[in-house]
Enzyme design. Sequence first.
Site, PDB file in Angstrom:
ATOM      1  N   LYS A  13      21.275  18.576 -13.138  1.00 59.38           N
ATOM      2  CA  LYS A  13      22.487  18.019 -12.537  1.00 59.38           C
ATOM      3  C   LYS A  13      22.457  18.236 -11.013  1.00 59.38           C
ATOM      4  O   LYS A  13      21.632  18.998 -10.505  1.00 59.38           O
ATOM      5  CB  LYS A  13      23.709  18.698 -13.154  1.00 59.38           C
ATOM      6  CG  LYS A  13      23.727  20.212 -12.942  1.00 59.38           C
ATOM      7  CD  LYS A  13      24.661  20.923 -13.918  1.00 59.38           C
ATOM      8  CE  LYS A  13      24.705  22.411 -13.604  1.00 59.38           C
ATOM      9  NZ  LYS A  13      25.388  23.171 -14.661  1.00 59.38           N
ATOM     10  N   ARG A  29      36.567  27.118 -19.916  1.00 59.96           N
ATOM     11  CA  ARG A  29      36.289  26.005 -19.015  1.00 59.96           C
ATOM     12  C   ARG A  29      36.216  24.767 -19.907  1.00 59.96           C
ATOM     13  O   ARG A  29      37.237  24.215 -20.245  1.00 59.96           O
ATOM     14  CB  ARG A  29      35.010  26.271 -18.213  1.00 59.96           C
ATOM     15  CG  ARG A  29      34.877  25.343 -17.023  1.00 59.96           C
ATOM     16  CD  ARG A  29      33.673  25.650 -16.148  1.00 59.96           C
ATOM     17  NE  ARG A  29      32.411  25.470 -16.839  1.00 59.96           N
ATOM     18  CZ  ARG A  29      31.216  25.513 -16.242  1.00 59.96           C
ATOM     19  NH1 ARG A  29      31.151  25.746 -14.937  1.00 59.96           N
ATOM     20  NH2 ARG A  29      30.107  25.342 -16.916  1.00 59.96           N
ATOM     21  N   TYR A  89      28.242  26.803  20.707  1.00 61.61           N
ATOM     22  CA  TYR A  89      29.695  26.687  20.656  1.00 61.61           C
ATOM     23  C   TYR A  89      30.351  28.057  20.709  1.00 61.61           C
ATOM     24  O   TYR A  89      29.906  29.000  20.057  1.00 61.61           O
ATOM     25  CB  TYR A  89      30.125  25.994  19.361  1.00 61.61           C
ATOM     26  CG  TYR A  89      29.967  24.482  19.390  1.00 61.61           C
ATOM     27  CD1 TYR A  89      30.621  23.708  20.337  1.00 61.61           C
ATOM     28  CD2 TYR A  89      29.169  23.847  18.455  1.00 61.61           C
ATOM     29  CE1 TYR A  89      30.488  22.326  20.349  1.00 61.61           C
ATOM     30  CE2 TYR A  89      29.032  22.468  18.444  1.00 61.61           C
ATOM     31  CZ  TYR A  89      29.697  21.714  19.406  1.00 61.61           C
ATOM     32  OH  TYR A  89      29.560  20.351  19.412  1.00 61.61           O
ATOM     33  N   MET A 103      26.617  21.318  13.827  1.00 62.85           N
ATOM     34  CA  MET A 103      26.537  20.348  12.730  1.00 62.85           C
ATOM     35  C   MET A 103      25.097  19.889  12.483  1.00 62.85           C
ATOM     36  O   MET A 103      24.642  19.817  11.339  1.00 62.85           O
ATOM     37  CB  MET A 103      27.405  19.127  13.065  1.00 62.85           C
ATOM     38  CG  MET A 103      27.455  18.101  11.935  1.00 62.85           C
ATOM     39  SD  MET A 103      28.343  16.619  12.424  1.00 62.85           S
ATOM     40  CE  MET A 103      30.002  17.257  12.661  1.00 62.85           C
TER      41      MET A 103
END
Length: 354
Positions: A48, A139, A254, A302
């Site tokens: 998955k 769950r 930053y 980023m």
Amino acid sequence: MPRRGHYPAPVIDIPAPLRLRLDGDALVHNWRTLDRMSGTAACGAAVKANGYGLGAIEVARRLADAGCRDFFVSNWQEAAELAPLGLTVSVLHGVREEDMAAAVVGFARPVLNTPTQVARWKAAGGGPCDVMVDTGMNRLGVSADDIAAGLLDGLEIETLMSHLACADEDVPMNGVQRDRFAAMAGRTSAKRMSLANSAGIALQGYAFDLTRPGLALYGGVPRGEFSDTIRQVVWPEAQILQVRSVTAGATVGYNATWTAPRRTQVAIINLGYADGYGRSFSGRGVARTGDIDLPVLGRVSMDLLVIDVDSIPGLREGDWIGLDYALVVAADQSGRSQYELLTGLGARFDRHWA
Ligand SMILES: *Cc1c(COP(=O)(O)O)cnc(C)c1O
């Protein structure tokens, strides 16, 4: 050469400035290790979340070649992507109404989790399916009471499964879940029973007929038992975009969180938190060339991060730098789980299998 206007998407292959080196031998070695630890039980593979970030198709193809026969995804989009490989795929989240048109085609089977899903599957004429029973995680899964009341009567069940909440810890709840699950034997039409994820494979007596590792296939180490046997599969690398000399007292990045204690040579690397290398690695992560550690300086941006390359004067723009992504260490540095470190790896990486 036109300077303006509309261009078609370029057909040339543009190599990305960041790549995942993926060790196919290590992946297969890890599956074989888990298969051996599973004893007489078969060993499947959870693929998955795009094979935990590595690429589901490439992972599934390699594991199928190694002998893996049971694959697990979360939803039908993921199952459809694997359909061309012709594998046995179970869809862990079962079937919504929206999934039924795809589900009845038969390229994967649902793991039914709720009485509504069971009713939906029966109403559609059923066919082979798996069923999840809840043994305490609260769950997904039908209850033991539902089963005793006949909920599953008439279903053609391949595998009855349950899921361990705490297999990475040594706690009484593991035994409680195992005993509740073992009590289901013979109560349904299921041909096989399956309980253990990666961590559960290290517990004795939890394998039943089929195990379902994910994390450890990809180099994760959820319990100490795996630390000597499971090999690292994922090696993120990125190119240097710029090298610069930072004067003593000047800051980097930053919010100016790192101040050079002396003149320091730094390199700006083409990788950032948008690629999954989270801000929590700021000032804590490490890149590596050979066996020389190159600490991450200041904030991860980023699309960029800055590393200290003072110890390697020869580095140039365009050189490739590897991040230290040994999952136990990286999880400790970043405070993120090994699962997040893998599944967060972004789409901008080229994925190179060796
Ligand atoms: C994801 C998942 C697994 C694999 O778990 P790991 O901890 O990654 O080994 C097994 N079973 C189920 C039901 C899952 O959702």
